[in-house]
Each structure stands twice: as structure tokens, then as C-alpha cells.
Write a protein that holds these residues in place. Structure first.
Motif, short mmCIF file in Angstrom:
data_model
loop_
_atom_site.label_atom_id
_atom_site.label_comp_id
_atom_site.label_asym_id
_atom_site.label_seq_id
_atom_site.Cartn_x
_atom_site.Cartn_y
_atom_site.Cartn_z
N HIS A 123 14.04 -0.72 -6.72
CA HIS A 123 12.97 -1.32 -5.91
C HIS A 123 13.07 -0.99 -4.43
N ILE A 124 14.28 -0.93 -3.86
CA ILE A 124 14.39 -0.63 -2.42
C ILE A 124 13.90 0.79 -2.14
N THR A 125 14.27 1.72 -3.01
CA THR A 125 13.84 3.11 -2.83
C THR A 125 12.33 3.25 -2.98
N VAL A 126 11.74 2.54 -3.95
CA VAL A 126 10.29 2.58 -4.13
C VAL A 126 9.58 1.93 -2.95
N ALA A 127 10.12 0.82 -2.47
CA ALA A 127 9.49 0.12 -1.34
C ALA A 127 9.45 0.97 -0.08
N PRO A 131 0.83 -1.22 0.00
CA PRO A 131 0.00 0.00 0.00
C PRO A 131 0.86 1.26 0.00
N PHE A 132 0.56 2.17 -0.92
CA PHE A 132 1.27 3.44 -1.00
C PHE A 132 0.35 4.53 -0.46
N LEU A 141 8.57 3.94 0.13
CA LEU A 141 7.45 4.87 0.07
C LEU A 141 6.14 4.25 0.54
N THR A 142 6.16 2.97 0.83
CA THR A 142 4.91 2.28 1.20
C THR A 142 4.61 2.44 2.69
N CYS A 143 3.36 2.16 3.03
CA CYS A 143 2.94 2.23 4.43
C CYS A 143 3.25 0.93 5.17
N ALA A 144 3.46 -0.14 4.43
CA ALA A 144 3.72 -1.44 5.05
C ALA A 144 5.23 -1.63 5.23
N ASP A 145 5.56 -2.69 5.92
CA ASP A 145 6.96 -3.02 6.16
C ASP A 145 7.59 -3.53 4.86
N PRO A 146 8.61 -2.83 4.32
CA PRO A 146 9.23 -3.27 3.06
C PRO A 146 10.26 -4.38 3.26
N MET A 147 10.47 -4.81 4.50
CA MET A 147 11.53 -5.77 4.77
C MET A 147 11.40 -7.07 3.99
#
Length: 323
Positions: A185-189, A171-172, A191-197
Motif C-alpha cells: 500500500h505505501i508503494t501504491v500510495a 487520484p492517480f 503513485l497518487t497525485c494527492a498527499d499519501p501521508m
């Protein structure tokens, strides 16, 4: 359960992302745009020339067909990022659609996965040519080469598809400004509200397995190759084999060193390495190999060099002789 909730949370994604370019170096954007344009032109011209020469000459060894595929991948990799970078640096048009961003992400990372597989295939080719020369044409048949190229592409798709899906379904709900020159992809991740881990770990572990295994097999191949080369009785044969292998090893160094540095700096050195350095490293990793690969192969590989001269001799009304 938390991970499942993060991926099932539904929010409208942003219609547009905005790429910053190189944070902190906006004053250098015009010069960077000119430099990238020149490098991109060299990459397109050089790789297209190599592909054309190999395609029209069926007498070349199987190694050159791997080189032809590598040139095509280099064009795809550079074309997926450089035109947009130049637009950002020169005109300031830094917007990219949601679908365009993830399409770019997919092709960038899939192309890098294909390239490392091709470098492994080329190392295997040199191992067969030098260590088992009498069995070269029997082992590397057109069917085997097609199977190797297919396996390399399938591996890249299998690795990249889940990564793109994981990030695109997060979710963004925050900023739509990407602190990068392309949709990394790490930089885009982030920006999300969820945990990008989960997606970040998948990328790090997957990249380490693919590159680590490829580098291990490449190192084993060249270890056997060097043993065979130094066992040759002819000095000229040693120099010829070392020259060919030197070209390959140079290309591999250009690809693996900045590539792995970019991945691990983004993961481990994010708080110590300046952001503009991280972005520059990632940008150069995608631009330098496609630019220098055709130059290295064109200048150091005698067969390619001779056929390029012959092609120019057929076009230009002068008597050209290969160097």
C-alpha cells in the motif's frame, strides 16, 4: 480542507498497474521464481496436510484448532502474492488490473492482521494449558474459540477496510509502475497525485497498535508460562512444556521480526536502505512464515507428527512408525 480536496478529487484511475518485481535485481528473477515456486509448494502441501490431520481428528486439544485456522490463513496469505510474483519473475507478465491490485492489497494486509491475532490466541491457549490446566476445557470451550476467531477476523476487517478505501480513492495521475513485487500500500500510495501521508500514517499507527498490543500480551503470557514451567517439580514436564512453547516462540519470531522490520524500514529507512532490500524483506515476510510454520509444527509437535505418520501408514503399503 486540503485533505478533503485530495480525497474528493475525481480522476480516472489507471486500468492497469505494472509491477517491477525487485528493482535492481531483475537478473535474479528466474532464480527467485524457482525458489518461490518451491517454497509455495511446500507451504501448500504442509499447511493442507496439517489442516487435514486436525480436521479429521476431533480428539485433539483446542490449540490445534487455532493451528488449523493459522494454516488456512498462511495458505491465503501466500496465495495472494506468490502466484503473481512467480509470473513476474519467470514470464515477465507484470501487469495487474486496478481492482486486482487493491484486492490483493486487501487480502495481504488483512491476512497479516489475522495471523498476529491467531498468534496471540495460541499464546493465551498455552497460558491456560500450563498455568490453569484444571480449568482448560472449561475456559476454552468451542463457543469461546469461535468467539476469539470471529473477533480476530472482525478486527482485521475493521482495520483493513478504511486503509484500502483511503488508497483506492486517491487520484492517480502519474506513473502506473509499482516498484514492488506486489501491491504494497505505501508503494501504491506514492503513485497518487494527492498527499499519501494520511493513509501511510493510518497504516503505521494501526499496525503499531495491533502488533504492539498483541506482542505485549504474548510476552506477558509467556512470562507467566515460564514462571510456571520452572516451578514444576518434574524435569520431563519442564522439557515437554518448553518444547511446545519453543515451537510457538519460533513461529512468532519468524513472523514478527521480518514483519516489523519491513514496516519500519519502508517508513524510516527509505532513504538509507536500498529499495531492493526493502522489497525482498517485504516479500520474505509473506512467504517464509507460511513455508516454515507447518515444518516447525509438524516436526516439533508430537501429536501432529504421530497423526501424519498414521495417515501415511494407512496409504502406503509399508510399516511406518512415528519418530
Amino acid at each position: 480542507m486540503m485533505l478533503e480536496l485530495n480525497y474528493n478529487l475525481t480522476m480516472d484511475p489507471p486500468a492497469t498497474f505494472f509491477l517491477v518485481g525487485i528493482p535492481g535485481l531483475q537478473f535474479s528473477h528466474p532464480w527467485l521464481g524457482v525458489s518461490l515456486s518451491v517454497m509455495y509448494a511446500v507451504a501448500l502441501l504442509g499447511n493442507t496436510l496439517i489442516m487435514t490431520v486436525i480436521w479429521i481428528d476431533p480428539t485433539l486439544e483446542p490449540m490445534y484448532w487455532f493451528l488449523c485456522v493459522l494454516a488456512a490463513v498462511d495458505i491465503a496469505m501466500a496465495s495472494s502474492v506468490v502466484p503473481k510474483m512467480v509470473t513476474i519473475f519467470c514470464s515477465g507478465d507484470n501487469s495487474i488490473s486496478f481492482n486486482g491490485c487493491f484486492t490483493q492489497m486487501y487480502f495481504v494486509h488483512a491476512a497479516t492482521a489475522v495471523e498476529t491475532g491467531l498468534l496471540l490466541a495460541m499464546a493465551f491457549d498455552r497460558y491456560i494449558a500450563i498455568c490453569k490446566p484444571l480449568h482448560y476445557k472449561r475456559i476454552l470451550t468451542p463457543q469461546v474459540m469461535l468467539g476469539m476467531n470471529t473477533a480476530i477476523i472482525v478486527r482485521a476487517i475493521v482495520f483493513m477496510t478504511p486503509l484500502s478505501w483511503m488508497v483506492s480513492h486517491l487520484p492517480f495521475c502519474g506513473s502506473s509502475v509499482i516498484l514492488h513485487s506486489y501491491c504494497e500500500h505505501i508503494t501504491v500510495a506514492k503513485l497518487t497525485c494527492a498527499d499519501p501521508m494520511p493513509s501511510t500514517l493510518y497504516s503505521l499507527i494501526g499496525s503499531s497498535i495491533i502488533v504492539g498490543s498483541d506482542v505485549a500480551f504474548i510476552a506477558a503470557s509467556y512470562n507467566r508460562i515460564l514462571q510456571a514451567v520452572f516451578g514444576l517439580s518434574s524435569r520431563n514436564a519442564q522439557l515437554k512444556a518448553l518444547s511446545t512453547c519453543g515451537s510457538h516462540m519460533g513461529v512468532m519470531a519468524l513472523y514478527y521480526l521480518p514483519g516489523m522490520a519491513s514496516i519500519y524500514v519502508a517508513w524510516l529507512g527509505k532513504d538509507t536502505v536500498p529499495l531492493h532490500t526493502q522489497v525482498l524483506l517485504a516479500d520474505l515476510y509473506l512467504v517464509i512464515p507460511p513455508t516454515l510454520n507447518p515444518i516447525i509444527y509438524g516436526l516439533r509437535t508430537k501429536q501432529i507428527r504421530e497423526r501424519i505418520w498414521m495417515a501415511f501408514a494407512d496409504v502406503l503399503p509399508v510399516n511406518l512408525k512415528p519418530v
